[in-house]
Scaffold this active site. Structure first.
Site, PDB file in Angstrom:
ATOM      1  N   GLU A 133      71.535  32.681  -8.300  1.00  0.00           N
ATOM      2  CA  GLU A 133      72.743  32.647  -9.122  1.00  0.00           C
ATOM      3  C   GLU A 133      73.185  31.199  -9.301  1.00  0.00           C
ATOM      4  O   GLU A 133      72.680  30.303  -8.607  1.00  0.00           O
ATOM      5  CB  GLU A 133      73.859  33.468  -8.461  1.00  0.00           C
ATOM      6  N   GLU A 377      60.827  30.004  -5.886  1.00  0.00           N
ATOM      7  CA  GLU A 377      60.616  30.846  -4.703  1.00  0.00           C
ATOM      8  C   GLU A 377      60.880  30.068  -3.414  1.00  0.00           C
ATOM      9  O   GLU A 377      60.229  30.262  -2.399  1.00  0.00           O
ATOM     10  CB  GLU A 377      59.224  31.483  -4.706  1.00  0.00           C
ATOM     11  N   THR A 379      62.538  25.979  -2.541  1.00  0.00           N
ATOM     12  CA  THR A 379      62.051  24.606  -2.621  1.00  0.00           C
ATOM     13  C   THR A 379      61.194  24.283  -1.403  1.00  0.00           C
ATOM     14  O   THR A 379      61.288  24.935  -0.356  1.00  0.00           O
ATOM     15  CB  THR A 379      63.221  23.616  -2.675  1.00  0.00           C
TER      16      THR A 379
END
Length: 392
Positions: A133, A377, A379
């Site tokens: 988000e 997915e 860092t």
């Protein structure tokens, strides 16, 4: 497709190599010719989707009971790797189909799986994964999207950002807060359909790479979801999300391997043809050393990725994630392979010199595409935190 017991920990079995050959031939014939245009026009690679669906390669992980190929984790890695070798954007079709649907495989009821995995296996639908988000990236547990129970349904409100293939996919696995007091244990997972009233999408992001894979925000405005579309029990969504990433980070490693292999292959061919000072530049030791380092690091990344895939498969067959070290290996494979891909593609551009810096040659695109594998997915900084907390 074979199970984990049928292949050596680091070396693919014969049937996996046959799969590689068939996917490579398909990718070179049907996907590679469109890769430059897909990138230049920033358009979805429909040609790749059509070719993958026609050959049952768009979602090979789906279990046979739902009409899928039931491919093991290594076979899935090989499919993604070989597609990414010619077009990173196209490799996100099988990769994100797995990412979006794996929560159902891990935690969904048989009824829910039959309803959504069957059309996925048949190529009639695609899946996406909605976790991040605007204010909840690495801190996914800080998400604000809410799902409030209302009779036999839940009403969703919120926004998800950086959603791969948003607007193209028909189905979305969405993580939403059902109990704000419980933080991560108050998050639940749902299947949302693109056609649900109240679902809409933002404009496509203008990205550095993987331009053929649309990345958009997804908005939920009083989206009413039947309660039977919850994946697992209420409050288990975050745990399912993390288990999913343990498996699917390996697919990002596979994408990175493919991008790096494509760049290395092109650079190898180029240095045998490009002549300076009266001979091919591949004859010079400095160039030879660069190629040797590129190949060595790529093979190390591949071995780590395949080892992680073997662990992923054993966990899928009922093994224990902690016992297999899957969390560590998944993070390590993703982190190392993506770092290697960035290094190899950068070196490939260097080997082509000025030509490598132009869009007339594919290594420039591969270098841009490689960068995202270090970011999405989780860092690579987050991967190192994950690894440090799950050391073997």
């Amino acid at each position: 497709m074979a199970g984990a017991a049928d292949f050596d920990l680091y070396r693919p079995a014969e049937e996996h190599e046959m799969l590689r050959e068939s996917v490579r031939a398909l990718a070179e014939a049907k996907i590679a010719p469109h890769a430059a245009a897909v990138d230049e026009e920033a358009r979805f690679p429909q040609e790749a989707l059509d070719a993958l669906v026609a050959n049952d390669l768009h979602a090979v992980h789906v279990p046979e009971e739902y009409g899928g190929a039931g491919a093991d984790a290594l076979a899935t890695v090989i499919v993604i790797e070989e597609v990414a070798r010619v077009c990173a954007s196209s490799s996100l079709i099988p990769a994100v189909n797995k990412l979006g649907s794996l929560p159902l495989v891990l935690s969904g009821s048989k009824e829910l799986n039959a309803r959504y995995l069957t059309p996925l296996a048949e190529g009639r639908a695609m899946f996406s994964y909605c976790l991040s988000e605007p204010e909840a990236g690495s801190d996914a547990a800080g998400m604000k999207t809410r799902a409030v129970r209302d009779g036999d349904a839940y009403v969703l409100n919120g926004v998800k950002r950086w959603i791969t293939n948003a607007g193209i996919s028909d189905y979305y696995t969405v993580m939403a807060v059902t109990d704000p007091e419980k933080r991560s244990r108050g998050i639940s997972a749902f299947v949302v359909e693109k056609s649900d009233p109240g679902v809409s999408f933002g404009a496509p992001e203008k990205k550095l790479g993987i331009k053929g894979s649309p990345t958009r925000e997804v908005y939920f405005d009083n989206v009413r979801i039947p309660a039977d579309r919850m994946i697992g029990e209420e409050g288990t969504g975050f745990a399912t999300a993390m288990k999913t990433l343990d498996h699917t980070r390996i697919t990002i490693a596979a994408q990175a391997l493919g991008i790096a292999q494509g760049a290395l292959d092109y650079a190898k061919g180029y240095v045998t043809e490009r002549r300076q000072f009266g001979r091919p530049i591949g004859d010079f030791q400095g160039v030879q050393f660069m190629l040797a380092d590129m190949a060595m690091k790529l093979e190390a990344a591949r071995q780590l990725t395949y080892a992680a895939a073997a662990r992923s498969e054993r966990v899928s067959l009922g093994g224990d994630s902690k016992g297999e070290g899957l969390t560590f290996y998944g993070a390590a494979a993703k982190c190392y392979a993506s770092d290697v891909a960035m290094e190899i593609t950068t070196d490939a551009v260097q080997l082509l010199g000025g030509y490598g810096y132009t869009r007339d040659y594919p290594v420039e695109r591969m270098m841009r595409d490689a960068k995202i594998t270090q970011i999405y997915e989780g860092t690579n900084q987050i991967q190192r935190i994950v690894m440090s907390r799950n050391l073997p």
